[in-house]
Design a protein around this motif. Structure first.
Motif, PDB file in Angstrom:
ATOM      1  N   ARG A 213       0.795  -1.399   0.056  1.00 45.71           N
ATOM      2  CA  ARG A 213       0.022  -0.176  -0.025  1.00 45.71           C
ATOM      3  C   ARG A 213       0.820   1.317   0.330  1.00 45.71           C
ATOM      4  NH1 ARG A 213      -5.531  -0.711   1.087  1.00 45.71           N
ATOM      5  NH2 ARG A 213      -6.215  -2.650   1.405  1.00 45.71           N
ATOM      6  N   GLY A 214       2.152   0.996   0.035  1.00 48.98           N
ATOM      7  CA  GLY A 214       3.167   2.231  -0.163  1.00 48.98           C
ATOM      8  C   GLY A 214       3.371   2.879   1.081  1.00 48.98           C
ATOM      9  N   THR A 215       4.328   4.093   1.110  1.00 54.94           N
ATOM     10  CA  THR A 215       4.944   4.717   2.360  1.00 54.94           C
ATOM     11  C   THR A 215       3.957   5.860   2.496  1.00 54.94           C
ATOM     12  OG1 THR A 215       6.484   5.592   1.259  1.00 54.94           O
ATOM     13  CG2 THR A 215       7.021   3.349   2.158  1.00 54.94           C
ATOM     14  N   PHE A 216       4.007   6.478   3.744  1.00 50.48           N
ATOM     15  CA  PHE A 216       3.387   7.763   3.916  1.00 50.48           C
ATOM     16  C   PHE A 216       4.297   8.384   5.033  1.00 50.48           C
ATOM     17  CE2 PHE A 216       0.365   4.590   2.747  1.00 50.48           C
ATOM     18  CZ  PHE A 216      -0.785   5.469   1.949  1.00 50.48           C
ATOM     19  N   HIS A 217       4.065   9.781   4.953  1.00 47.98           N
ATOM     20  CA  HIS A 217       4.635  10.801   6.127  1.00 47.98           C
ATOM     21  C   HIS A 217       3.983  10.568   7.439  1.00 47.98           C
ATOM     22  CE1 HIS A 217       4.557  14.486   8.470  1.00 47.98           C
ATOM     23  NE2 HIS A 217       5.982  14.203   8.565  1.00 47.98           N
ATOM     24  N   ASP A 218       2.798  10.521   7.395  1.00 47.58           N
ATOM     25  CA  ASP A 218       1.850  10.103   8.527  1.00 47.58           C
ATOM     26  C   ASP A 218       0.806   9.078   8.410  1.00 47.58           C
ATOM     27  OD1 ASP A 218       1.355  10.726  11.528  1.00 47.58           O
ATOM     28  OD2 ASP A 218       0.490  12.585  10.859  1.00 47.58           O
ATOM     29  N   LEU A 219       0.195   8.652   9.453  1.00 49.23           N
ATOM     30  CA  LEU A 219      -1.117   7.687   9.375  1.00 49.23           C
ATOM     31  C   LEU A 219      -2.049   8.075   8.917  1.00 49.23           C
ATOM     32  CD1 LEU A 219      -1.817   4.840  10.394  1.00 49.23           C
ATOM     33  CD2 LEU A 219      -2.762   5.916  12.651  1.00 49.23           C
ATOM     34  N   PRO A 220      -2.768   7.324   7.708  1.00 44.11           N
ATOM     35  CA  PRO A 220      -3.794   7.622   7.167  1.00 44.11           C
ATOM     36  C   PRO A 220      -5.165   7.065   7.866  1.00 44.11           C
ATOM     37  CG  PRO A 220      -2.680   6.062   5.788  1.00 44.11           C
ATOM     38  CD  PRO A 220      -1.702   6.498   6.638  1.00 44.11           C
ATOM     39  N   LEU A 221      -5.231   7.369   9.072  1.00 45.99           N
ATOM     40  CA  LEU A 221      -6.185   6.883   9.940  1.00 45.99           C
ATOM     41  C   LEU A 221      -7.555   6.589   9.500  1.00 45.99           C
ATOM     42  CD1 LEU A 221      -6.661   5.200  12.600  1.00 45.99           C
ATOM     43  CD2 LEU A 221      -7.224   7.721  13.718  1.00 45.99           C
ATOM     44  N   ASP A 222      -8.237   7.587   8.737  1.00 45.38           N
ATOM     45  CA  ASP A 222      -9.401   7.334   8.237  1.00 45.38           C
ATOM     46  C   ASP A 222      -9.478   6.268   7.257  1.00 45.38           C
ATOM     47  OD1 ASP A 222     -10.252   9.496   9.892  1.00 45.38           O
ATOM     48  OD2 ASP A 222     -10.414  10.947   8.207  1.00 45.38           O
ATOM     49  N   GLU A 223      -8.579   6.151   6.401  1.00 46.37           N
ATOM     50  CA  GLU A 223      -8.612   5.143   5.199  1.00 46.37           C
ATOM     51  C   GLU A 223      -8.302   3.642   5.941  1.00 46.37           C
ATOM     52  OE1 GLU A 223      -6.499   4.238   1.152  1.00 46.37           O
ATOM     53  OE2 GLU A 223      -5.897   5.831   2.167  1.00 46.37           O
ATOM     54  N   VAL A 224      -7.525   3.726   6.867  1.00 45.32           N
ATOM     55  CA  VAL A 224      -7.431   2.461   7.704  1.00 45.32           C
ATOM     56  C   VAL A 224      -8.484   1.921   8.290  1.00 45.32           C
ATOM     57  CG1 VAL A 224      -5.985   1.062   9.556  1.00 45.32           C
ATOM     58  CG2 VAL A 224      -4.677   2.915   7.985  1.00 45.32           C
ATOM     59  N   LEU A 225      -9.170   2.788   9.091  1.00 38.50           N
ATOM     60  CA  LEU A 225     -10.442   2.433   9.737  1.00 38.50           C
ATOM     61  C   LEU A 225     -11.532   2.003   8.754  1.00 38.50           C
ATOM     62  CD1 LEU A 225     -10.483   4.639  12.850  1.00 38.50           C
ATOM     63  CD2 LEU A 225      -9.450   2.268  12.464  1.00 38.50           C
ATOM     64  N   ALA A 226     -11.704   2.911   7.544  1.00 38.31           N
ATOM     65  CA  ALA A 226     -12.758   2.247   6.676  1.00 38.31           C
ATOM     66  C   ALA A 226     -12.502   1.108   5.863  1.00 38.31           C
ATOM     67  CB  ALA A 226     -12.717   3.539   5.500  1.00 38.31           C
ATOM     68  N   THR A 227     -11.127   0.807   5.660  1.00 40.59           N
ATOM     69  CA  THR A 227     -10.641  -0.602   5.119  1.00 40.59           C
ATOM     70  C   THR A 227     -11.103  -1.868   6.249  1.00 40.59           C
ATOM     71  OG1 THR A 227      -9.167   0.582   3.677  1.00 40.59           O
ATOM     72  CG2 THR A 227      -9.167  -2.002   3.859  1.00 40.59           C
ATOM     73  N   PHE A 228     -11.105  -1.530   7.470  1.00 41.65           N
ATOM     74  CA  PHE A 228     -11.111  -2.380   8.520  1.00 41.65           C
ATOM     75  C   PHE A 228     -12.694  -2.681   8.626  1.00 41.65           C
ATOM     76  CE2 PHE A 228      -7.527  -3.525  11.627  1.00 41.65           C
ATOM     77  CZ  PHE A 228      -6.767  -3.295  10.434  1.00 41.65           C
ATOM     78  N   ARG A 229     -13.531  -1.609   8.307  1.00 43.78           N
ATOM     79  CA  ARG A 229     -15.017  -1.813   8.566  1.00 43.78           C
ATOM     80  C   ARG A 229     -15.354  -2.693   7.476  1.00 43.78           C
ATOM     81  NH1 ARG A 229     -14.588   3.454  11.056  1.00 43.78           N
ATOM     82  NH2 ARG A 229     -15.638   3.056  13.297  1.00 43.78           N
ATOM     83  N   ASP A 230     -14.996  -2.373   6.277  1.00 48.22           N
ATOM     84  CA  ASP A 230     -15.407  -3.172   4.789  1.00 48.22           C
ATOM     85  C   ASP A 230     -15.045  -4.651   5.138  1.00 48.22           C
ATOM     86  OD1 ASP A 230     -16.245  -0.870   3.861  1.00 48.22           O
ATOM     87  OD2 ASP A 230     -14.403  -0.547   2.534  1.00 48.22           O
ATOM     88  N   HIS A 231     -13.523  -5.030   5.568  1.00 51.00           N
ATOM     89  CA  HIS A 231     -13.525  -6.347   5.723  1.00 51.00           C
ATOM     90  C   HIS A 231     -13.756  -7.072   6.810  1.00 51.00           C
ATOM     91  CE1 HIS A 231     -10.123  -6.872   2.482  1.00 51.00           C
ATOM     92  NE2 HIS A 231     -10.371  -5.490   2.250  1.00 51.00           N
ATOM     93  N   TYR A 232     -13.897  -6.376   8.123  1.00 45.55           N
ATOM     94  CA  TYR A 232     -14.063  -6.837   9.257  1.00 45.55           C
ATOM     95  C   TYR A 232     -15.403  -6.832  10.093  1.00 45.55           C
ATOM     96  CZ  TYR A 232      -9.223  -7.325   8.570  1.00 45.55           C
ATOM     97  OH  TYR A 232      -7.755  -7.719   7.901  1.00 45.55           O
ATOM     98  N   GLY A 233     -16.078  -5.527   9.713  1.00 50.06           N
ATOM     99  CA  GLY A 233     -17.233  -5.195  10.248  1.00 50.06           C
ATOM    100  C   GLY A 233     -16.994  -4.332  11.630  1.00 50.06           C
ATOM    101  N   GLU A 234     -17.912  -4.006  12.208  1.00 52.80           N
ATOM    102  CA  GLU A 234     -17.787  -3.116  13.479  1.00 52.80           C
ATOM    103  C   GLU A 234     -17.227  -4.065  14.651  1.00 52.80           C
ATOM    104  OE1 GLU A 234     -17.724   0.150  14.073  1.00 52.80           O
ATOM    105  OE2 GLU A 234     -18.126   0.449  11.852  1.00 52.80           O
ATOM    106  N   GLY A 235     -17.507  -5.212  14.507  1.00 51.70           N
ATOM    107  CA  GLY A 235     -16.875  -6.108  15.719  1.00 51.70           C
ATOM    108  C   GLY A 235     -15.533  -6.081  15.739  1.00 51.70           C
ATOM    109  N   MET A 236     -14.788  -5.661  15.142  1.00 53.83           N
ATOM    110  CA  MET A 236     -13.508  -5.460  15.275  1.00 53.83           C
ATOM    111  C   MET A 236     -12.949  -4.288  16.147  1.00 53.83           C
ATOM    112  SD  MET A 236     -10.815  -7.167  13.842  1.00 53.83           S
ATOM    113  CE  MET A 236      -9.091  -7.240  13.555  1.00 53.83           C
TER     114      MET A 236
END
Length: 222
Positions: free
Chosen positions: A186-209
């Motif tokens: 997924r590449g490298t970043f200067h800082d954490l793209p938190l919103d994108e990370v959490l959105a992907t988690f919700r898509d894959h695992y749901g709110e139970g994560m």
């Protein structure tokens, strides 16, 4: 990433999550690198400290931004791969080493029934975190996720890092069985793209994560 592309100014500067100038990150860094003679030895010391002093806990996935700041991770007894990579990146910058956050999707065949249930039966870990460190004129990748004690429980040697070669997850476990496979960079970043990370988690695992864990023990928590 281009291994020999020189670091930018941002690779040396604090970010919202990689808050390298925070007193807690400075204190962590100064303690760990005391006596280290050069960037390579400082990087190795920081990697080992983040790996082993902060126990890996895949059941501790928060949604609050404050939990992902390196200054919070530095004083937490346990965390998971993304916050641990945030801390290593920030601490490296605090030590004068250019660093970036890196992410990959990893198919992890080393899991537990409790963790698989939380992940809807999946063995794909999206946004697995690691750090790219600028050492001796090139970028070297290192993931400080699994502490040595946890690795011993799974019969896997802990990831070692000497500052000259990538230190990513083991492809095989101690018995020669398939352990981890990197499936997407997924590449490298200067800082954490938190919103994108959490959105992907919700898509894959749901709110139970993100819900409070029901408790119990397994190889990750015993």
């Amino acid at each position: 990433m281009d291994r020999h592309a020189p670091p930018s100014g941002a690779d040396r500067e604090p970010g919202r999550f990689t808050d390298a100038d925070h007193p807690a990150v400075r204190a962590f860094t100064d303690r760990v690198v005391a006596g280290a003679a050069d960037d390579r030895s400082r990087a190795v010391a920081l990697f080992t400290a983040v790996r082993d002093e902060i126990r890996y806990d895949p059941f501790r996935i928060a949604t609050g931004p404050g939990d992902y700041r390196a200054s919070a991770v530095a004083v937490a007894p346990s965390n998971w791969c993304v916050p641990k990579a945030v801390l290593l990146t920030a601490a490296a910058r605090a030590a004068g080493i250019p660093a970036r956050l890196g992410f990959s999707d990893v198919r992890n065949h080393l899991s537990t029934p409790r963790l698989r249930a939380r992940m809807r039966g999946s063995d794909l870990f999206v946004w697995h975190g690691w750090t790219a460190l600028w050492l001796d004129g090139r970028w070297v990748k290192a993931t400080p996720a699994f502490n040595a004690e946890l690795c011993a429980r799974f019969g896997v040697a802990p990831i070692g890092f000497d500052g000259t070669a990538d230190a990513l997850m083991h492809e095989f476990d101690g018995d020669g069985a398939r352990h981890m496979t990197y499936t997407r960079d997924r590449g490298t970043f200067h800082d954490l793209p938190l919103d994108e990370v959490l959105a992907t988690f919700r898509d894959h695992y749901g709110e139970g994560m993100f819900t409070a864990d029901a408790g119990g023990t397994d190889a990750f928590t015993s």
